[in-house]
Design an enzyme around this catalytic site. Structure first.
Site, PDB file in Angstrom:
ATOM      1  N   SER A  17       0.859  -1.194   0.000  1.00  0.00           N
ATOM      2  CA  SER A  17       0.000   0.000   0.000  1.00  0.00           C
ATOM      3  C   SER A  17       0.888   1.233   0.000  1.00  0.00           C
ATOM      4  O   SER A  17       2.045   1.179   0.436  1.00  0.00           O
ATOM      5  CB  SER A  17      -0.953  -0.002   1.198  1.00  0.00           C
ATOM      6  OG  SER A  17      -0.248  -0.147   2.409  1.00  0.00           O
ATOM      7  N   GLU A  19       1.137   5.561   0.660  1.00  0.00           N
ATOM      8  CA  GLU A  19       0.532   6.725   1.331  1.00  0.00           C
ATOM      9  C   GLU A  19       0.958   8.015   0.626  1.00  0.00           C
ATOM     10  O   GLU A  19       2.132   8.208   0.330  1.00  0.00           O
ATOM     11  CB  GLU A  19       0.990   6.742   2.795  1.00  0.00           C
ATOM     12  CG  GLU A  19       0.332   7.847   3.604  1.00  0.00           C
ATOM     13  CD  GLU A  19       0.662   7.718   5.089  1.00  0.00           C
ATOM     14  OE1 GLU A  19       0.416   6.643   5.677  1.00  0.00           O
ATOM     15  OE2 GLU A  19       1.162   8.714   5.642  1.00  0.00           O
ATOM     16  N   ASP A 111      -2.390  14.702  16.240  1.00  0.00           N
ATOM     17  CA  ASP A 111      -1.490  15.376  17.188  1.00  0.00           C
ATOM     18  C   ASP A 111      -2.227  16.478  17.928  1.00  0.00           C
ATOM     19  O   ASP A 111      -3.195  17.039  17.410  1.00  0.00           O
ATOM     20  CB  ASP A 111      -0.298  15.975  16.435  1.00  0.00           C
ATOM     21  CG  ASP A 111       0.727  14.910  16.080  1.00  0.00           C
ATOM     22  OD1 ASP A 111       0.880  13.955  16.874  1.00  0.00           O
ATOM     23  OD2 ASP A 111       1.347  15.024  15.010  1.00  0.00           O
ATOM     24  N   PHE A 221      11.580  14.816  11.994  1.00  0.00           N
ATOM     25  CA  PHE A 221      10.253  14.217  12.081  1.00  0.00           C
ATOM     26  C   PHE A 221      10.287  13.027  13.043  1.00  0.00           C
ATOM     27  O   PHE A 221       9.386  12.842  13.865  1.00  0.00           O
ATOM     28  CB  PHE A 221       9.812  13.803  10.673  1.00  0.00           C
ATOM     29  CG  PHE A 221       8.389  13.355  10.585  1.00  0.00           C
ATOM     30  CD1 PHE A 221       7.396  14.011  11.276  1.00  0.00           C
ATOM     31  CD2 PHE A 221       8.047  12.275   9.779  1.00  0.00           C
ATOM     32  CE1 PHE A 221       6.071  13.596  11.199  1.00  0.00           C
ATOM     33  CE2 PHE A 221       6.729  11.844   9.691  1.00  0.00           C
ATOM     34  CZ  PHE A 221       5.744  12.504  10.415  1.00  0.00           C
ATOM     35  N   HIS A 271       3.642  -0.929   3.856  1.00  0.00           N
ATOM     36  CA  HIS A 271       2.984   0.347   3.599  1.00  0.00           C
ATOM     37  C   HIS A 271       4.098   1.374   3.375  1.00  0.00           C
ATOM     38  O   HIS A 271       4.947   1.573   4.252  1.00  0.00           O
ATOM     39  CB  HIS A 271       2.128   0.737   4.815  1.00  0.00           C
ATOM     40  CG  HIS A 271       1.361   2.007   4.642  1.00  0.00           C
ATOM     41  ND1 HIS A 271       0.189   2.086   3.916  1.00  0.00           N
ATOM     42  CD2 HIS A 271       1.585   3.263   5.106  1.00  0.00           C
ATOM     43  CE1 HIS A 271      -0.279   3.323   3.948  1.00  0.00           C
ATOM     44  NE2 HIS A 271       0.554   4.061   4.663  1.00  0.00           N
TER      45      HIS A 271
HETATM   46  P1  FAD Z   1      -3.417   6.669  19.352  1.00  0.00           P
HETATM   47  O1  FAD Z   1      -3.458   5.221  19.146  1.00  0.00           O
HETATM   48  O2  FAD Z   1      -4.703   7.348  19.516  1.00  0.00           O
HETATM   49  O3  FAD Z   1      -2.476   6.912  20.638  1.00  0.00           O
HETATM   50  C1  FAD Z   1      -2.115   8.213  21.064  1.00  0.00           C
HETATM   51  C2  FAD Z   1      -1.812   8.173  22.547  1.00  0.00           C
HETATM   52  O4  FAD Z   1      -3.025   8.020  23.265  1.00  0.00           O
HETATM   53  C3  FAD Z   1      -0.908   7.004  22.937  1.00  0.00           C
HETATM   54  O5  FAD Z   1      -0.073   7.427  23.963  1.00  0.00           O
HETATM   55  C4  FAD Z   1      -1.905   5.967  23.433  1.00  0.00           C
HETATM   56  O6  FAD Z   1      -1.331   5.091  24.369  1.00  0.00           O
HETATM   57  C5  FAD Z   1      -3.006   6.824  24.029  1.00  0.00           C
HETATM   58  N1  FAD Z   1      -4.334   6.201  23.898  1.00  0.00           N
HETATM   59  C6  FAD Z   1      -4.858   5.624  22.794  1.00  0.00           C
HETATM   60  N2  FAD Z   1      -6.087   5.182  23.004  1.00  0.00           N
HETATM   61  C7  FAD Z   1      -6.365   5.501  24.281  1.00  0.00           C
HETATM   62  C8  FAD Z   1      -7.494   5.314  25.117  1.00  0.00           C
HETATM   63  N3  FAD Z   1      -8.585   4.679  24.677  1.00  0.00           N
HETATM   64  N4  FAD Z   1      -7.439   5.785  26.374  1.00  0.00           N
HETATM   65  C9  FAD Z   1      -6.352   6.409  26.825  1.00  0.00           C
HETATM   66  N5  FAD Z   1      -5.228   6.615  26.074  1.00  0.00           N
HETATM   67  C10 FAD Z   1      -5.249   6.164  24.844  1.00  0.00           C
HETATM   68  N6  FAD Z   1      -1.585  12.537  11.880  1.00  0.00           N
HETATM   69  C11 FAD Z   1      -2.370  13.394  11.183  1.00  0.00           C
HETATM   70  O7  FAD Z   1      -2.642  14.514  11.663  1.00  0.00           O
HETATM   71  N7  FAD Z   1      -2.907  13.057   9.966  1.00  0.00           N
HETATM   72  C12 FAD Z   1      -2.661  11.854   9.383  1.00  0.00           C
HETATM   73  O8  FAD Z   1      -3.147  11.573   8.278  1.00  0.00           O
HETATM   74  C13 FAD Z   1      -1.844  10.896  10.104  1.00  0.00           C
HETATM   75  N8  FAD Z   1      -1.600   9.671   9.592  1.00  0.00           N
HETATM   76  C14 FAD Z   1      -0.854   8.774  10.321  1.00  0.00           C
HETATM   77  C15 FAD Z   1      -0.653   7.489   9.803  1.00  0.00           C
HETATM   78  C16 FAD Z   1       0.108   6.554  10.510  1.00  0.00           C
HETATM   79  C17 FAD Z   1       0.292   5.165   9.934  1.00  0.00           C
HETATM   80  C18 FAD Z   1       0.714   6.925  11.742  1.00  0.00           C
HETATM   81  C19 FAD Z   1       1.578   5.942  12.489  1.00  0.00           C
HETATM   82  C20 FAD Z   1       0.514   8.201  12.263  1.00  0.00           C
HETATM   83  C21 FAD Z   1      -0.273   9.137  11.577  1.00  0.00           C
HETATM   84  N9  FAD Z   1      -0.513  10.417  12.086  1.00  0.00           N
HETATM   85  C22 FAD Z   1      -1.305  11.299  11.368  1.00  0.00           C
HETATM   86  C23 FAD Z   1       0.092  10.859  13.355  1.00  0.00           C
HETATM   87  C24 FAD Z   1      -0.858  10.670  14.561  1.00  0.00           C
HETATM   88  O9  FAD Z   1      -2.044  11.424  14.385  1.00  0.00           O
HETATM   89  C25 FAD Z   1      -0.144  11.133  15.827  1.00  0.00           C
HETATM   90  O10 FAD Z   1       0.975  10.325  16.098  1.00  0.00           O
HETATM   91  C26 FAD Z   1      -1.022  11.292  17.072  1.00  0.00           C
HETATM   92  O11 FAD Z   1      -0.229  11.920  18.099  1.00  0.00           O
HETATM   93  C27 FAD Z   1      -1.563  10.007  17.664  1.00  0.00           C
HETATM   94  O12 FAD Z   1      -2.703   9.569  17.048  1.00  0.00           O
HETATM   95  P2  FAD Z   1      -2.871   7.986  16.807  1.00  0.00           P
HETATM   96  O13 FAD Z   1      -4.240   7.698  16.407  1.00  0.00           O
HETATM   97  O14 FAD Z   1      -1.781   7.557  15.922  1.00  0.00           O
HETATM   98  O15 FAD Z   1      -2.529   7.383  18.240  1.00  0.00           O
END
Ligand code: FAD
Length: 299
Positions: A17, A19, A111, A221, A271
């Site tokens: 895949s 991105e 973020d 980054f 990916h």
């Molecule tokens: P999450 O899984 O939500 O985790 C974030 C933090 O919250 C972790 O410390 C976790 O332990 C904690 N956490 C998770 N779930 C819970 C819960 N239920 N209760 C309490 N704590 C919890 N950013 C963008 O802005 N746009 C994008 O398109 C984008 N694409 C991405 C694609 C990939 C493959 C990756 C790896 C990252 C991407 N990001 C993107 C970055 C991402 O948004 C950031 O890293 C952000 O800080 C975390 O969001 P997350 O969904 O990745 O993490």
């Protein structure tokens, strides 16, 4: 050395895949579509389009995802975050995607609006975590949902177990694939995979591969993203700041080594963070035996 994996061009066991990100200028837009077209020939499993920090690319992401759905044979996946939007606004985006024929979302928390390192304050009317977002998407329509995961730990996590907790809860909510943050040391990925499997997590945990075009930029980054940059990697790019040609060759070699290392250890799904450029990724796929369909027909 590399052709041991695929001595012929006929077919491949690998699932790929790609991105992309929404471009800011007309020139970058041209480059994006050239890359999309070139990589389409390799018949990826899906292609995803990122969502800018704070939802800043909402319209542009939608435009690109919808155009891929309309004008190509590829299946697009739209990234979506919880940041700076109410649940009603996000739900409307999700419905628009479904209406545009999109069936796959990469669901993320995003973020903190104040930048990495500041606390994440959810919108009081929004989805507070990625788990809530996954559940919300599933309650609207039966999308395929991919989520992120962090082999070296998300910067806000106290330890890897917390990341695995988060991954488990996203899977319970309906996610069926995890894509990793990029990493440069394959052992980190394998250790994480072992820990996830030991906890009974069975969904694909697809390695996110970042070919390095600009070492300084990627290192910056990585620091924000909680990915380590090994010393040997920094040394490879040392002294090449003004030599883009050699840099590109070193970058391609490095990415090929990483992907072949993973493939030899049994990884079959990748990916690629393309940076909207096809050349390096196309070459890596070629070495994996992932070839344009017309070549297969000629073979
Ligand atoms: P999450 O899984 O939500 O985790 C974030 C933090 O919250 C972790 O410390 C976790 O332990 C904690 N956490 C998770 N779930 C819970 C819960 N239920 N209760 C309490 N704590 C919890 N950013 C963008 O802005 N746009 C994008 O398109 C984008 N694409 C991405 C694609 C990939 C493959 C990756 C790896 C990252 C991407 N990001 C993107 C970055 C991402 O948004 C950031 O890293 C952000 O800080 C975390 O969001 P997350 O969904 O990745 O993490």
């Amino acid at each position: 050395m590399f052709n041991a994996l695929h001595p012929t061009a006929s077919g491949s066991r690998f699932r790929i895949s790609y991105e992309f990100f929404p471009p800011k200028t007309p020139e970058m837009e041209t480059q994006l579509w050239e890359s999309v077209k070139r990589l389409e020939a390799l018949q990826p499993h899906f292609v995803s389009v990122t969502y800018g920090a704070g939802g800043s690319t909402r319209e542009r992401t939608h435009h690109i995802v919808a155009r891929i759905a309309r004008e190509t044979k590829m299946k697009p996946a739209a990234h979506l975050t919880c940041v700076s939007a109410s649940r009603a606004e996000i739900d409307a985006i999700i419905k628009d995607y479904w209406d545009a024929g999109v069936r796959h979302i990469v669901a993320l928390r995003g973020d903190p609006p104040g930048g990495v390192g500041t606390p994440f304050m959810p919108n009081p009317l929004g989805y507070p975590t990625s788990t809530h977002l996954v559940r919300g998407i599933k309650s609207i329509a039966d999308f395929e949902i991919s989520v992120s995961t962090y082999p070296e730990g998300h910067p806000e996590s106290a330890n890897i177990e917390q990341d695995l907790d988060a991954l488990e809860s996203k899977i319970d909510a309906g996610a069926t694939r995890a894509i990793t943050q990029f990493f440069f040391d394959n052992d980190i990925y394998f250790r994480f995979l072992d820990r996830a499997r030991a906890r009974g997590i069975t969904i694909p945990i697809v390695p996110g591969i970042m070919p390095i075009r600009n070492f300084r930029q990627v290192a910056g980054f990585a620091q924000k993203a909680g990915a380590s940059v090994p010393r040997w990697l920094a040394e490879r790019f040392e002294g090449l700041e003004d030599d883009s040609e050699t840099r590109a060759l070193v970058a391609a070699t490095t990415a090929v080594e990483q992907v072949m290392g993973l493939a030899r250890a049994g990884v079959e799904e990748f990916h690629f963070y393309t940076n909207n450029r096809a050349d390096m990724v196309f070459a890596i796929c070629h070495l994996l035996g992932v070839r344009p369909v017309r070549e297969k027909a000629d073979a």
